[in-house]
Design a protein around this motif. Structure first.
Motif, PDB file in Angstrom:
ATOM      1  N   MET A   1       0.642  -1.223  -0.049  1.00 17.69           N
ATOM      2  CA  MET A   1       0.138  -0.048  -0.018  1.00 17.69           C
ATOM      3  C   MET A   1       0.590   1.203  -0.107  1.00 17.69           C
ATOM      4  N   ALA A   2       0.642   2.276  -0.601  1.00 16.41           N
ATOM      5  CA  ALA A   2       1.253   3.536  -0.747  1.00 16.41           C
ATOM      6  C   ALA A   2       1.085   4.228   0.638  1.00 16.41           C
ATOM      7  N   GLU A   3       2.061   5.078   0.656  1.00 16.64           N
ATOM      8  CA  GLU A   3       2.047   5.960   2.055  1.00 16.64           C
ATOM      9  C   GLU A   3       1.220   7.069   1.722  1.00 16.64           C
ATOM     10  N   SER A   4       1.039   7.453   0.539  1.00 20.84           N
ATOM     11  CA  SER A   4       0.170   8.765   0.427  1.00 20.84           C
ATOM     12  C   SER A   4      -0.476   8.463  -0.876  1.00 20.84           C
ATOM     13  N   PRO A   5      -1.498   9.228  -1.156  1.00 25.68           N
ATOM     14  CA  PRO A   5      -2.144   9.178  -2.405  1.00 25.68           C
ATOM     15  C   PRO A   5      -1.551   9.811  -3.533  1.00 25.68           C
ATOM     16  N   ARG A   6      -1.717   9.517  -4.805  1.00 26.06           N
ATOM     17  CA  ARG A   6      -1.448  10.117  -5.810  1.00 26.06           C
ATOM     18  C   ARG A   6      -1.701  11.559  -5.814  1.00 26.06           C
ATOM     19  N   THR A  11      -6.602  16.080  -6.063  1.00 27.56           N
ATOM     20  CA  THR A  11      -6.382  15.789  -4.665  1.00 27.56           C
ATOM     21  C   THR A  11      -5.685  16.890  -3.701  1.00 27.56           C
ATOM     22  N   MET A  12      -4.624  17.506  -4.625  1.00 26.07           N
ATOM     23  CA  MET A  12      -4.177  18.911  -3.850  1.00 26.07           C
ATOM     24  C   MET A  12      -4.815  19.904  -3.547  1.00 26.07           C
ATOM     25  N   LEU A  13      -5.886  20.024  -4.202  1.00 24.69           N
ATOM     26  CA  LEU A  13      -7.095  21.215  -4.047  1.00 24.69           C
ATOM     27  C   LEU A  13      -7.748  20.831  -2.820  1.00 24.69           C
ATOM     28  N   VAL A  14      -8.392  19.540  -2.764  1.00 22.68           N
ATOM     29  CA  VAL A  14      -8.947  19.040  -1.584  1.00 22.68           C
ATOM     30  C   VAL A  14      -8.008  19.208  -0.320  1.00 22.68           C
ATOM     31  N   LEU A  15      -6.925  18.695  -0.266  1.00 22.25           N
ATOM     32  CA  LEU A  15      -6.002  18.808   0.877  1.00 22.25           C
ATOM     33  C   LEU A  15      -5.778  20.274   1.172  1.00 22.25           C
ATOM     34  N   ILE A  45     -11.882  10.868  -3.664  1.00 17.75           N
ATOM     35  CA  ILE A  45     -10.733  11.580  -3.004  1.00 17.75           C
ATOM     36  C   ILE A  45     -10.990  11.484  -1.662  1.00 17.75           C
ATOM     37  N   LEU A  46     -12.019  11.877  -1.090  1.00 18.32           N
ATOM     38  CA  LEU A  46     -12.410  11.679   0.325  1.00 18.32           C
ATOM     39  C   LEU A  46     -12.379  10.476   0.884  1.00 18.32           C
ATOM     40  N   ALA A  47     -13.230   9.648   0.152  1.00 19.15           N
ATOM     41  CA  ALA A  47     -13.349   8.304   0.594  1.00 19.15           C
ATOM     42  C   ALA A  47     -11.694   7.574   0.603  1.00 19.15           C
ATOM     43  N   ARG A  48     -10.917   7.995  -0.297  1.00 19.77           N
ATOM     44  CA  ARG A  48      -9.435   7.067  -0.404  1.00 19.77           C
ATOM     45  C   ARG A  48      -8.711   7.649   0.870  1.00 19.77           C
ATOM     46  N   LEU A  49      -8.838   8.880   1.088  1.00 12.16           N
ATOM     47  CA  LEU A  49      -8.341   9.440   2.066  1.00 12.16           C
ATOM     48  C   LEU A  49      -8.843   8.986   3.441  1.00 12.16           C
ATOM     49  N   GLU A  50      -9.791   8.738   3.570  1.00 13.31           N
ATOM     50  CA  GLU A  50     -10.334   8.324   4.953  1.00 13.31           C
ATOM     51  C   GLU A  50     -10.022   6.653   4.892  1.00 13.31           C
ATOM     52  N   ARG A  51     -10.346   5.909   4.195  1.00 20.74           N
ATOM     53  CA  ARG A  51     -10.406   4.471   4.120  1.00 20.74           C
ATOM     54  C   ARG A  51      -8.951   3.950   3.803  1.00 20.74           C
ATOM     55  N   GLU A  52      -8.179   4.337   3.073  1.00 19.90           N
ATOM     56  CA  GLU A  52      -7.031   3.670   2.365  1.00 19.90           C
ATOM     57  C   GLU A  52      -5.689   4.269   3.195  1.00 19.90           C
ATOM     58  N   PHE A  53      -5.929   5.766   3.666  1.00 20.38           N
ATOM     59  CA  PHE A  53      -4.736   6.317   4.235  1.00 20.38           C
ATOM     60  C   PHE A  53      -4.935   6.678   5.551  1.00 20.38           C
ATOM     61  N   VAL A  85      -0.379  16.148   9.154  1.00 18.55           N
ATOM     62  CA  VAL A  85       1.022  16.002   8.981  1.00 18.55           C
ATOM     63  C   VAL A  85       1.408  15.388   7.730  1.00 18.55           C
ATOM     64  N   LYS A  86       0.832  14.353   7.408  1.00 22.16           N
ATOM     65  CA  LYS A  86       1.127  13.614   5.991  1.00 22.16           C
ATOM     66  C   LYS A  86       0.611  14.245   4.867  1.00 22.16           C
ATOM     67  N   ALA A  87      -0.370  15.146   4.989  1.00 20.98           N
ATOM     68  CA  ALA A  87      -0.994  15.775   3.879  1.00 20.98           C
ATOM     69  C   ALA A  87      -0.132  16.934   3.657  1.00 20.98           C
ATOM     70  N   ARG A  88       0.290  17.803   4.705  1.00 16.42           N
ATOM     71  CA  ARG A  88       1.381  18.796   4.454  1.00 16.42           C
ATOM     72  C   ARG A  88       2.655  18.271   3.758  1.00 16.42           C
ATOM     73  N   ALA A  89       3.158  17.063   4.324  1.00 18.29           N
ATOM     74  CA  ALA A  89       4.183  16.585   3.635  1.00 18.29           C
ATOM     75  C   ALA A  89       4.022  16.069   2.169  1.00 18.29           C
ATOM     76  N   ALA A  90       2.869  15.561   1.987  1.00 12.15           N
ATOM     77  CA  ALA A  90       2.725  15.013   0.510  1.00 12.15           C
ATOM     78  C   ALA A  90       2.441  16.303  -0.204  1.00 12.15           C
TER      79      ALA A  90
END
Length: 108
Positions: A1-6, A11-15, A45-53, A85-90
């Motif tokens: 599994m990836a550490e962060s989404p593509r 995705t960047m706009l949502v974050l 995007i929201l579903a992926r950020l919640e469930r996968e990450f 923290v992860k979103a800022r880094a990504a």
């Protein structure tokens, strides 16, 4: 599994919107309006950020909130501490990568 989404532009706009006030709950259509993206783009995007990450928590508002306004219940999204923290880094990595590509293109 990836550490962060593509890091696509949507995705960047949502974050970016979520990080503009990390403690603020935001509902899906609000994020669509602020990012100028369609629900069919934002909700996956929201579903992926919640469930996968695990970057988001989702909460359904109480009936007292939505029934008095005569509308359906909203799902609110909130960045977790780890997610912020992860979103800022990504986003930082994506920006550095974009700048490097721009520089290479300009100097070619």
């Amino acid at each position: 599994m990836a550490e962060s989404p593509r890091m696509t532009l949507p995705t960047m706009l949502v974050l970016q919107v979520l990080l503009s006030d990390p403690a603020k709950r935001r509902y899906g259509l609000e994020l669509c309006e602020k990012t100028k993206q369609h629900p069919g783009t934002v909700y996956p995007i929201l579903a992926r950020l919640e469930r996968e990450f695990g970057w988001l928590e989702r909460h359904e508002e109480s009936p007292a909130e939505h029934l008095t306004e005569g509308r359906r219940a909203r799902h609110y999204y909130l960045l977790t501490d780890k997610g912020a923290v992860k979103a800022r880094a990504a986003l930082d990595r994506a920006e550095r990568s974009r700048m490097a590509v721009s520089f290479r293109t300009a100097t070619s």
